[in-house]
Scaffold this motif. Structure first.
Motif, PDB file in Angstrom:
ATOM      1  N   GLU A 146     -14.376  -9.990  -4.506  1.00 38.68           N
ATOM      2  CA  GLU A 146     -15.594  -9.667  -5.259  1.00 38.68           C
ATOM      3  C   GLU A 146     -16.432 -10.923  -5.521  1.00 38.68           C
ATOM      4  O   GLU A 146     -17.643 -10.944  -5.344  1.00 38.68           O
ATOM      5  N   THR A 147     -15.756 -11.986  -5.934  1.00 42.48           N
ATOM      6  CA  THR A 147     -16.467 -13.241  -6.177  1.00 42.48           C
ATOM      7  C   THR A 147     -17.156 -13.716  -4.903  1.00 42.48           C
ATOM      8  O   THR A 147     -18.294 -14.183  -4.897  1.00 42.48           O
ATOM      9  N   LEU A 148     -16.393 -13.591  -3.804  1.00 37.93           N
ATOM     10  CA  LEU A 148     -16.904 -13.989  -2.498  1.00 37.93           C
ATOM     11  C   LEU A 148     -18.180 -13.211  -2.182  1.00 37.93           C
ATOM     12  O   LEU A 148     -19.191 -13.788  -1.771  1.00 37.93           O
ATOM     13  N   GLU A 149     -18.137 -11.918  -2.391  1.00 38.88           N
ATOM     14  CA  GLU A 149     -19.289 -11.058  -2.129  1.00 38.88           C
ATOM     15  C   GLU A 149     -20.490 -11.502  -2.954  1.00 38.88           C
ATOM     16  O   GLU A 149     -21.609 -11.604  -2.469  1.00 38.88           O
ATOM     17  N   ASP A 162     -22.257 -17.708   1.074  1.00 40.91           N
ATOM     18  CA  ASP A 162     -23.076 -18.641   1.863  1.00 40.91           C
ATOM     19  C   ASP A 162     -22.474 -20.045   1.898  1.00 40.91           C
ATOM     20  O   ASP A 162     -22.753 -20.828   2.783  1.00 40.91           O
ATOM     21  N   ASN A 163     -21.622 -20.324   0.899  1.00 41.94           N
ATOM     22  CA  ASN A 163     -21.016 -21.653   0.859  1.00 41.94           C
ATOM     23  C   ASN A 163     -19.762 -21.679   1.744  1.00 41.94           C
ATOM     24  O   ASN A 163     -18.735 -21.100   1.426  1.00 41.94           O
ATOM     25  N   LYS A 188     -16.477 -23.184   0.148  1.00 45.11           N
ATOM     26  CA  LYS A 188     -15.881 -22.286  -0.847  1.00 45.11           C
ATOM     27  C   LYS A 188     -15.263 -21.050  -0.182  1.00 45.11           C
ATOM     28  O   LYS A 188     -14.180 -20.601  -0.545  1.00 45.11           O
ATOM     29  N   THR A 189     -16.000 -20.535   0.781  1.00 41.07           N
ATOM     30  CA  THR A 189     -15.517 -19.345   1.482  1.00 41.07           C
ATOM     31  C   THR A 189     -14.155 -19.607   2.103  1.00 41.07           C
ATOM     32  O   THR A 189     -13.213 -18.828   1.960  1.00 41.07           O
ATOM     33  N   GLN A 190     -14.056 -20.765   2.751  1.00 38.20           N
ATOM     34  CA  GLN A 190     -12.795 -21.115   3.397  1.00 38.20           C
ATOM     35  C   GLN A 190     -11.645 -21.209   2.396  1.00 38.20           C
ATOM     36  O   GLN A 190     -10.527 -20.717   2.632  1.00 38.20           O
TER      37      GLN A 190
END
Ligand SMILES: Nc1ncnc2c1ncn2[C@@H]1O[C@H](COP(=O)(O)OP(=O)(O)OP(=O)(O)O)[C@@H](O)[C@H]1O
Ligand SMILES: [Mg+2]
Length: 474
Positions: A274-277, A282-283, A286-288
């Motif tokens: 959810e946080t990722l969404e 775009d980062n 962070k996504t990784q």
């Protein structure tokens, strides 16, 4: 109120005793009466003989008045009626009636018998006196002549009165015997039936689900054995019920634990997604990071599910084991090698020692490997550095025994017999932090049992833990 067995026993006793007492009483009375009548007859006879002797001279000389006087005196003294009769049957003297008014007595049964045999007796109704009489007659002889007959008469009621006294004594004896016999019968019935009653009450309690009652009967007879069997049954049932109750709590705990263990990583995964969404998509950096965290939790979920699957698979059938023959020591050496990195980071040493030269076993190698992975993993996890882990292998004629020993934190006695339960962890927070779910020992136990082996644990808090695994070679 239920019918009590004691009254059946007691009733039977009463019945038997009554029969015995009455039969005995009947024969004793009969015998006594006989004896008593004979005694009276004997007495009368000897007295009559005596009277005959006294009258002998008077009879020889036909002094009838003297005879009458003596008869009166003697009858008075002996308290009975005396009659003196001539050989022809004429009444010479009588203590109660004038002889002249009396008919010839030759035909009287006792007189006729006395004249013929020397002695005669009879019992009959006396017309003269108007009641039943017992007559005893004795012949008086003088060398070759018959002088006459002396006859005694006694009212039968008097004889019967004396016999009644005897009857009363016998009856009193019978009643006393009856009372004593019945008292004994009551107590004997009670001793026989009280254990039965005790057992019936205990059985009833068991039927109602109360297994705490036991029968206290020490006799070695059938009842004692029955009591023993009943107690053994109660023991067995109590143990079984306790086991069932324990299994039931384990089962409910298990369901709750599974849900909890699965929910935690899932909630975390959901949160990260959810946080990722929302923001991090775009980062790239962070996504990784998030994806790698999600992957860790997914891995953990997969591990738990795999563990659970292998547990239920083991429970379902022993046939799922893929048995081969392999060298147990070689397998343990290999497992130990795999933990090299973990040991180094915690500054721990691990040694494998063995006694003997033949460590071949026939078993499912993958599963046995899993057992020792779990045991060594625990030994490392629950030992502070610098620690020592010693694995020793012993060889018997039939089995191989592996001991995994550490000098770690140990387990308190109250937890020791529960650590094999699924999800059971002594210190939940700490164990989870170390990555534990509480399934390792449960799996190990099931694998060993599926191989018909034995697994046990000994531990002392602060000193260390020892797990023993025994596997049959074949
Ligand atoms: N060698 C040991 N020394 C001290 N405590 C131990 C040892 N082995 C097991 N325990 C205790 O027994 C509990 C159960 O052990 P088990 O291996 O089943 O579960 P876990 O190690 O917590 O998790 P898992 O093995 O599933 O990753 C542990 O949580 C720990 O408290
Ligand atoms: Mg473990």
């Amino acid at each position: 109120m239920t019918k009590r067995i004691i009254w059946k026993f007691f009733g039977a006793f009463v019945f038997l005793t009554l029969i015995a007492v009455f039969v005995l009483n009947f024969f004793v009375s009969l015998k006594l009466r006989d004896h008593f009548e004979q005694k009276i007859t004997r007495e009368l006879r000897s007295n009559a003989t005596l009277v005959g002797d006294i009258l002998k001279d008077d009879l020889t000389e036909a002094r009838n008045q003297d005879i009458q006087d003596k008869v009166n005196t003697l009858a008075n003294k002996l308290d009975l009626r005396i009659t003196v009769i001539s050989e022809q049957g004429a009444v010479l003297a009588d203590s109660e009636k004038a002889p002249a008014s009396m008919e010839n007595h030759a035909e009287r049964l006792e007189v006729a018998r006395a004249l013929k045999n020397g002695f005669g007796q009879s019992t009959r109704f006396s017309d003269t006196l108007n009641y039943n009489m017992k007559y005893v007659a004795v012949r008086i002889d003088d060398v070759n002549d018959i002088l006459g007959v002396v006859r005694f008469a006694l009212p039968l009621s008097e004889v019967q009165l004396q016999i009644q006294v005897i009857h009363r004594v016998v009856l009193f004896g019978a009643i006393t015997t009856l009372i004593i016999a019945l008292t004994i019968a009551y107590f004997v019935s009670k001793t026989i039936t009280s254990p039965i009653r005790q057992m019936q009450q205990t059985a009833q309690r068991i039927a109602k689900g109360d297994f705490s009652g036991r029968v206290r009967i020490k006799s070695k007879d059938e009842l004692g054995q029955l009591a023993k069997a009943l107690n053994a049954m109660a023991d067995e049932l109590q143990q079984k019920i306790e086991n069932l109750k324990r299994m039931d709590t384990i089962r409910t705990d298990f369901v709750a634990n599974v849900s909890h263990e699965l929910k935690t990583p899932l909630t975390l995964i959901k949160g990260y997604i959810e946080t990722l969404e929302d923001r991090a998509i775009d980062n790239k950096e962070k996504t990784q990071k998030f994806v790698s965290i999600i992957k860790d939790h997914a891995n953990r979920l997969e591990n738990i599910i795999n563990d659970l699957l292998s547990l239920s698979e083991l429970e379902l059938s022993k046939d799922s084991l893929a048995k081969t023959t392999f060298d147990l020591k070689a397998l343990i050496d290999e497992v130990a090698l795999g933990f090299g990195h973990a040991l180094d980071t915690k500054n721990q040493t691990l040694t494998v020692s063995a006694q003997g030269n033949d460590f071949k076993v026939t078993a499912d190698a993958d599963k046995i490997e899993q057992v020792f992975v779990n045991l060594i993993d625990n030994a490392i996890k629950y030992t502070k550095h610098p620690g020592r882990i010693d694995i020793s292998i012993r060889q018997d004629a039939q089995d191989l025994t592996v001991i995994v020993q550490d000098n770690g934190i140990g387990i308190a006695p109250e937890h020791l017999n529960r650590v094999f339960e699924r999800f059971y962890r002594v210190d939940k927070a700490r164990s989870r932090q170390l990555g534990g779910t509480g399934l390792g020992l449960g799996i190990a136990k099931h694998i060993v049992l599926a191989h018909n082996g034995k697994i046990s644990i000994q531990s002392e808090p602060g000193k260390g833990t020892k797990v023993l695994v025994t596997l049959s070679r074949k």
